[in-house]
Design a protein around this motif. Structure first.
Motif, PDB file in Angstrom:
ATOM      1  N   GLU A 100       0.828  -1.198   0.000  1.00  0.00           N
ATOM      2  CA  GLU A 100       0.000   0.000   0.000  1.00  0.00           C
ATOM      3  C   GLU A 100       0.861   1.246   0.000  1.00  0.00           C
ATOM      4  OE1 GLU A 100      -2.409   0.282   3.536  1.00  0.00           O
ATOM      5  OE2 GLU A 100      -0.688   0.287   4.880  1.00  0.00           O
ATOM      6  N   LEU A 101       0.292   2.279  -0.581  1.00  0.00           N
ATOM      7  CA  LEU A 101       0.961   3.567  -0.592  1.00  0.00           C
ATOM      8  C   LEU A 101       0.882   4.198   0.789  1.00  0.00           C
ATOM      9  CD1 LEU A 101       2.293   5.947  -2.145  1.00  0.00           C
ATOM     10  CD2 LEU A 101      -0.029   6.774  -2.592  1.00  0.00           C
ATOM     11  N   VAL A 102       1.996   4.656   1.287  1.00  0.00           N
ATOM     12  CA  VAL A 102       2.043   5.323   2.595  1.00  0.00           C
ATOM     13  C   VAL A 102       2.097   6.837   2.420  1.00  0.00           C
ATOM     14  CG1 VAL A 102       3.368   5.614   4.713  1.00  0.00           C
ATOM     15  CG2 VAL A 102       3.191   3.351   3.655  1.00  0.00           C
ATOM     16  N   VAL A 150      -1.644   7.245   8.570  1.00  0.00           N
ATOM     17  CA  VAL A 150      -0.352   7.829   8.950  1.00  0.00           C
ATOM     18  C   VAL A 150      -0.378   9.350   8.970  1.00  0.00           C
ATOM     19  CG1 VAL A 150       0.786   5.822   7.919  1.00  0.00           C
ATOM     20  CG2 VAL A 150       0.711   7.975   6.641  1.00  0.00           C
ATOM     21  N   LYS A 151      -1.485   9.926   8.575  1.00  0.00           N
ATOM     22  CA  LYS A 151      -1.581  11.389   8.575  1.00  0.00           C
ATOM     23  C   LYS A 151      -1.347  11.932   9.977  1.00  0.00           C
ATOM     24  CE  LYS A 151      -4.714  11.929   4.624  1.00  0.00           C
ATOM     25  NZ  LYS A 151      -6.089  12.291   4.184  1.00  0.00           N
ATOM     26  N   THR A 182       5.918  12.053   7.876  1.00  0.00           N
ATOM     27  CA  THR A 182       6.207  13.194   7.013  1.00  0.00           C
ATOM     28  C   THR A 182       7.208  12.784   5.948  1.00  0.00           C
ATOM     29  OG1 THR A 182       5.860  14.728   8.858  1.00  0.00           O
ATOM     30  CG2 THR A 182       7.014  15.576   6.922  1.00  0.00           C
ATOM     31  N   VAL A 183       6.862  13.039   4.702  1.00  0.00           N
ATOM     32  CA  VAL A 183       7.781  12.767   3.593  1.00  0.00           C
ATOM     33  C   VAL A 183       8.447  14.075   3.197  1.00  0.00           C
ATOM     34  CG1 VAL A 183       5.940  13.010   1.850  1.00  0.00           C
ATOM     35  CG2 VAL A 183       8.023  11.706   1.319  1.00  0.00           C
ATOM     36  N   GLN A 199       9.896  10.450   7.695  1.00  0.00           N
ATOM     37  CA  GLN A 199       9.980  10.567   9.152  1.00  0.00           C
ATOM     38  C   GLN A 199       8.725   9.953   9.740  1.00  0.00           C
ATOM     39  OE1 GLN A 199      12.491  11.835  11.189  1.00  0.00           O
ATOM     40  NE2 GLN A 199      11.222  11.007  12.843  1.00  0.00           N
ATOM     41  N   MET A 200       8.912   8.966  10.600  1.00  0.00           N
ATOM     42  CA  MET A 200       7.784   8.247  11.175  1.00  0.00           C
ATOM     43  C   MET A 200       7.799   8.445  12.684  1.00  0.00           C
ATOM     44  SD  MET A 200       7.915   4.751   8.919  1.00  0.00           S
ATOM     45  CE  MET A 200       9.432   4.177   9.687  1.00  0.00           C
TER      46      MET A 200
END
Length: 114
Positions: free
Chosen positions: A45-47, A62-63, A67-68, A80-81
């Motif tokens: 799946e797309l993150v 993940v919202k 942060t990409v 960044q997770m």
């Protein structure tokens, strides 16, 4: 386009990790850079994704936590997770959409312990 992902590991719930994806060419010339993940028994799946124009999209779960971003000088895209959850456990892959052709890096495993 060759992609090299890194930064995965084992982290407790609530912790943080930063994934990196180094590209073999200028990321400014790549239409879209994305991070995908695949958990055991599930589909990839797309993150998150980042367009060359700077627009970002995130998967709903993940919202506000992920942060990409990118560093054009290093030809690197980051994920960044923060506030990681056990359900974030998966192999994470970076992806480049270069003029309609998709390129994949090798995955990096993220394991979040409860």
């Amino acid at each position: 386009v060759q992609l090299q992902a890194s930064g995965g590991g084992l982290v407790p719930a609530g912790g943080s990790l930063r994934l990196s994806c180094a590209a073999s060419r200028s990321i400014g010339s790549i239409n879209v850079m994305g991070w995908y993940r695949q958990a055991p028994g599930k589909q990839r799946e797309l993150v998150a994704r980042l367009t060359s124009g700077g627009n970002t999209n995130y998967e709903d779960s993940v919202k506000g936590r992920f942060t990409v971003s990118r560093d054009n000088a290093k030809n690197t895209v980051y994920l960044q997770m923060n506030s990681l959850k056990p359900e974030d456990t998966a192999v994470y892959y970076c992806n480049a959409n270069y003029w309609g052709i998709f390129y994949w890096g090798q995955g990096t495993l993220v394991t979040v312990s409860s």
